[in-house]
Design a protein around this motif. Sequence first.
Motif, PDB file in Angstrom:
ATOM      1  N   TYR A 250     -13.077   8.045  -0.004  1.00 46.11           N
ATOM      2  CA  TYR A 250     -12.254   7.570  -1.117  1.00 46.11           C
ATOM      3  C   TYR A 250     -12.773   8.084  -2.457  1.00 46.11           C
ATOM      4  O   TYR A 250     -13.916   8.526  -2.586  1.00 46.11           O
ATOM      5  N   PHE A 251     -11.889   7.979  -3.448  1.00 45.87           N
ATOM      6  CA  PHE A 251     -12.231   8.326  -4.830  1.00 45.87           C
ATOM      7  C   PHE A 251     -11.646   7.272  -5.749  1.00 45.87           C
ATOM      8  O   PHE A 251     -10.494   6.857  -5.590  1.00 45.87           O
TER       9      PHE A 251
ATOM     10  N   ASN B 199       0.862  -1.174   0.000  1.00 50.18           N
ATOM     11  CA  ASN B 199       0.000   0.000   0.000  1.00 50.18           C
ATOM     12  C   ASN B 199       0.904   1.231   0.000  1.00 50.18           C
ATOM     13  O   ASN B 199       1.679   1.424   0.948  1.00 50.18           O
ATOM     14  N   THR B 200       0.826   2.038  -1.040  1.00 50.44           N
ATOM     15  CA  THR B 200       1.686   3.206  -1.191  1.00 50.44           C
ATOM     16  C   THR B 200       0.919   4.467  -0.817  1.00 50.44           C
ATOM     17  O   THR B 200      -0.214   4.691  -1.272  1.00 50.44           O
TER      18      THR B 200
ATOM     19  N   ALA C 285      -2.497  15.818  -3.427  1.00 48.47           N
ATOM     20  CA  ALA C 285      -2.524  16.745  -4.557  1.00 48.47           C
ATOM     21  C   ALA C 285      -2.127  16.075  -5.865  1.00 48.47           C
ATOM     22  O   ALA C 285      -2.440  16.592  -6.943  1.00 48.47           O
ATOM     23  N   SER C 286      -1.442  14.935  -5.792  1.00 46.37           N
ATOM     24  CA  SER C 286      -0.991  14.237  -6.998  1.00 46.37           C
ATOM     25  C   SER C 286      -2.052  13.295  -7.557  1.00 46.37           C
ATOM     26  O   SER C 286      -1.815  12.632  -8.569  1.00 46.37           O
ATOM     27  N   THR C 287      -3.232  13.225  -6.927  1.00 47.53           N
ATOM     28  CA  THR C 287      -4.272  12.280  -7.340  1.00 47.53           C
ATOM     29  C   THR C 287      -5.470  13.003  -7.945  1.00 47.53           C
ATOM     30  O   THR C 287      -5.702  14.185  -7.689  1.00 47.53           O
TER      31      THR C 287
ATOM     32  N   GLY D  57      -2.102   1.432  -9.907  1.00 51.88           N
ATOM     33  CA  GLY D  57      -2.867   1.622 -11.127  1.00 51.88           C
ATOM     34  C   GLY D  57      -4.124   2.456 -10.979  1.00 51.88           C
ATOM     35  O   GLY D  57      -4.864   2.634 -11.952  1.00 51.88           O
ATOM     36  N   ILE D  58      -4.410   2.964  -9.773  1.00 54.18           N
ATOM     37  CA  ILE D  58      -5.617   3.772  -9.535  1.00 54.18           C
ATOM     38  C   ILE D  58      -5.210   5.206  -9.211  1.00 54.18           C
ATOM     39  O   ILE D  58      -4.446   5.446  -8.288  1.00 54.18           O
ATOM     40  N   ASN D  59      -5.735   6.175  -9.956  1.00 54.86           N
ATOM     41  CA  ASN D  59      -5.421   7.578  -9.714  1.00 54.86           C
ATOM     42  C   ASN D  59      -6.407   8.145  -8.692  1.00 54.86           C
ATOM     43  O   ASN D  59      -7.195   9.045  -8.954  1.00 54.86           O
ATOM     44  N   GLY D  60      -6.379   7.563  -7.510  1.00 52.55           N
ATOM     45  CA  GLY D  60      -7.264   7.953  -6.424  1.00 52.55           C
ATOM     46  C   GLY D  60      -6.879   7.157  -5.201  1.00 52.55           C
ATOM     47  O   GLY D  60      -5.707   6.936  -4.941  1.00 52.55           O
TER      48      GLY D  60
END
Length: 217
Positions: free
Chosen positions: A115-116, A71-72, A77-79, A96-99
């Motif tokens: 979450y998003f 889990n990273t 702000a980068s998502t 692989g998920i931008n959220g």
Amino acid sequence: MMRSTPNSLIVLALCSAGHTMAQPTLTSGQYGMVPGDVFTFAACGPVSPGGSGPDQIWSFDNVVSSNPSDNTFVDPASTAGAAYFPTATVTNQPTGINGGQYYASSETEELDLGYFAPPNNVMLCIDPRTIITYPFTYGSTFTDDYVCNETGGFSDRVRTGTTTVTADGYGTLELPYGTFNNCLRLHITTTYSDVYGQFSAIGYGEVETYAFVQPGI
């Protein structure tokens, strides 16, 4: 009506080898994550959590885990979901998920904000779930109510829940890869209900978790 059965999990996290010391206390920021942290999760079969109280020895040295995954934690702000969570300080971003899952850390508490998931699945906690308060030591406890609204998923829903966290023991944790001293055990129980907008259905859930942590690492 849908109902999930109670779950019992063992979370073995944030402990490191160390010398014997007095009763451990979590202070500001010690249970939170920051951008750049990587937490490895691995599953195992059912395990008894052991006893509560002071000077415990929790022996899990025969536990066999499988399917480890990282889990990273990144800068929100980068998502892609950053605009939904302006107070977030860190995001747990799946590969692989931008959220991901958004959290807010402060001197007094850690909060779960929601979450998003792209393109537009959002769970926004209008009353965030409190994960921990500071300081927290053996005998500390709190109960927190939370409310989250989800849109853009399989069905819109409103989740209403209650979490209780109690530090019910401290002692030594024995794992297959080492023995760790001065760990504080957190007993976490969560109950919730989901009201679905598109269906005449209500979902219920109960989760019980034990987390073993060592302050100061």
